[in-house]
Design a protein around this motif. Structure first.
Motif, short mmCIF file in Angstrom:
data_model
loop_
_atom_site.label_atom_id
_atom_site.label_comp_id
_atom_site.label_asym_id
_atom_site.label_seq_id
_atom_site.Cartn_x
_atom_site.Cartn_y
_atom_site.Cartn_z
N THR A 17 68.82 45.63 52.01
CA THR A 17 69.79 46.72 51.84
C THR A 17 69.61 47.43 50.50
O THR A 17 69.92 48.61 50.40
N ALA A 18 69.11 46.75 49.50
CA ALA A 18 68.84 47.39 48.20
C ALA A 18 67.43 47.98 48.18
O ALA A 18 67.20 49.02 47.56
N ALA A 19 66.51 47.31 48.85
CA ALA A 19 65.11 47.76 48.83
C ALA A 19 64.91 49.06 49.60
O ALA A 19 64.11 49.91 49.18
N LEU A 20 65.62 49.25 50.70
CA LEU A 20 65.41 50.44 51.53
C LEU A 20 65.68 51.74 50.76
O LEU A 20 64.81 52.63 50.74
N PRO A 21 66.84 51.90 50.10
CA PRO A 21 67.02 53.14 49.34
C PRO A 21 66.09 53.25 48.14
O PRO A 21 65.69 54.36 47.76
N ALA A 22 65.69 52.13 47.56
CA ALA A 22 64.73 52.17 46.44
C ALA A 22 63.40 52.73 46.93
O ALA A 22 62.80 53.61 46.28
N ILE A 23 62.93 52.26 48.07
CA ILE A 23 61.70 52.79 48.66
C ILE A 23 61.89 54.28 48.97
O ILE A 23 61.02 55.09 48.73
N GLY A 24 63.06 54.62 49.49
CA GLY A 24 63.35 56.01 49.81
C GLY A 24 63.28 56.93 48.60
O GLY A 24 62.77 58.04 48.67
N HIS A 25 63.78 56.45 47.45
CA HIS A 25 63.69 57.26 46.23
C HIS A 25 62.24 57.50 45.84
O HIS A 25 61.88 58.61 45.43
N VAL A 26 61.41 56.48 45.97
CA VAL A 26 59.99 56.64 45.63
C VAL A 26 59.33 57.61 46.61
O VAL A 26 58.59 58.51 46.20
N LEU A 27 59.60 57.45 47.89
CA LEU A 27 59.02 58.36 48.88
C LEU A 27 59.49 59.80 48.67
O LEU A 27 58.71 60.74 48.80
N GLN A 28 60.77 59.97 48.33
CA GLN A 28 61.29 61.31 48.06
C GLN A 28 60.62 61.89 46.82
O GLN A 28 60.27 63.07 46.79
N PHE A 29 60.41 61.07 45.81
CA PHE A 29 59.74 61.51 44.59
C PHE A 29 58.33 62.00 44.93
O PHE A 29 57.91 63.07 44.49
N ILE A 30 57.62 61.23 45.74
CA ILE A 30 56.27 61.62 46.16
C ILE A 30 56.35 62.93 46.95
O ILE A 30 55.56 63.85 46.72
N ARG A 31 57.30 63.01 47.86
CA ARG A 31 57.46 64.21 48.69
C ARG A 31 57.73 65.45 47.82
O ARG A 31 57.23 66.53 48.10
N ASP A 32 58.51 65.27 46.75
CA ASP A 32 58.86 66.39 45.88
C ASP A 32 57.72 66.86 44.99
O ASP A 32 57.71 68.01 44.56
N HIS A 33 56.76 65.97 44.70
CA HIS A 33 55.78 66.28 43.66
C HIS A 33 54.31 66.27 44.09
O HIS A 33 53.48 66.82 43.39
N ALA A 34 54.01 65.65 45.19
CA ALA A 34 52.61 65.56 45.63
C ALA A 34 52.30 66.68 46.63
O ALA A 34 53.21 67.25 47.23
N PRO A 35 51.02 66.99 46.80
CA PRO A 35 50.63 68.00 47.79
C PRO A 35 51.14 67.63 49.19
O PRO A 35 50.98 66.49 49.63
N ALA A 36 51.75 68.60 49.85
CA ALA A 36 52.43 68.37 51.13
C ALA A 36 51.53 67.73 52.19
O ALA A 36 51.98 66.88 52.95
N SER A 37 50.27 68.13 52.25
CA SER A 37 49.40 67.59 53.30
C SER A 37 49.19 66.09 53.13
O SER A 37 49.16 65.35 54.12
N TYR A 38 49.07 65.62 51.89
CA TYR A 38 48.89 64.19 51.65
C TYR A 38 50.18 63.42 51.89
O TYR A 38 50.16 62.31 52.41
N VAL A 39 51.29 64.03 51.52
CA VAL A 39 52.59 63.40 51.75
C VAL A 39 52.83 63.25 53.25
O VAL A 39 53.26 62.19 53.71
N ALA A 40 52.55 64.29 54.01
CA ALA A 40 52.75 64.24 55.45
C ALA A 40 51.90 63.15 56.08
O ALA A 40 52.36 62.41 56.94
N GLU A 41 50.66 63.05 55.64
CA GLU A 41 49.77 62.00 56.17
C GLU A 41 50.37 60.62 55.90
O GLU A 41 50.38 59.76 56.77
N LEU A 42 50.88 60.42 54.69
CA LEU A 42 51.46 59.12 54.34
C LEU A 42 52.74 58.85 55.11
O LEU A 42 52.86 57.81 55.76
N THR A 43 53.69 59.78 55.08
CA THR A 43 54.97 59.52 55.74
C THR A 43 54.84 59.42 57.25
O THR A 43 55.61 58.70 57.88
N ASP A 44 53.85 60.10 57.82
CA ASP A 44 53.60 59.96 59.26
C ASP A 44 53.14 58.56 59.62
O ASP A 44 53.34 58.10 60.74
N LYS A 45 52.52 57.87 58.67
CA LYS A 45 51.99 56.53 58.93
C LYS A 45 52.98 55.42 58.57
O LYS A 45 52.70 54.25 58.82
#
Length: 146
Positions: A17-45
């Motif tokens: 329950t604590a790890a899920l939002p922590a992972i979400g913050h990291v994924l959101q950080f990546i989504r906000d700052h990394a090139p969209a095509s690479y983020v989409a590839e990662l989050t799709d997987k």
């Protein structure tokens, strides 16, 4: 997501329950700052990646992040963005060592999905993060079991 949750829980000592939002913050950080095509590839997987991001969004920080974000406009991306991420993780109760272990596990998992080159392309757009990842991934970096 289950595999990533297990890895993060094992590395940080957090429960799911604590790890899920922590992972979400990291994924959101990546989504906000990394090139969209690479983020989409990662989050799709990553099954349920959007669920983790939603869990992060639901974890309120009483407006602290918004205040820091306004100041960020003066300085641009970099250390300020890392401080925002650190603040969000701290608000979830993560220690510095737990945050480091979290980032290490998320990026190791990402590497298993999109390869070393894919992670390098994502982090190249985030110099402070890529330097931090290199530091915590070095052999001298603190190990698992925080």
């Amino acid at each position: 997501m289950k595999e990533l949750l297990t890895r993060v829980c094992d590395a940080t000592g957090l429960d799911e329950t604590a790890a899920l939002p922590a992972i979400g913050h990291v994924l959101q950080f990546i989504r906000d700052h990394a090139p969209a095509s690479y983020v989409a590839e990662l989050t799709d997987k990553i099954p349920d990646a959007n669920q983790a991001i939603a869990a992060a969004a639901a974890a309120s920080d009483a407006g602290v992040t918004a205040a820091i974000g306004m100041v960020k406009g003066l300085f641009g991306f970099g250390q300020t963005d890392m401080n925002i991420l650190s603040g969000k993780l701290g608000n979830l109760g993560l220690s510095e060592k737990q945050a480091q272990a979290l980032l290490k596990e998320v990026f190791a998992y990402a590497e298993s999905l999109v390869g070393k080159e894919g992670v390098a392309k994502m982090t190249a757009a985030m110099p402070y993060l890529s330097g931090f990842i290199a530091k915590i991934s070095s052999p001298e970096a603190p190990g698992r079991g925080v």
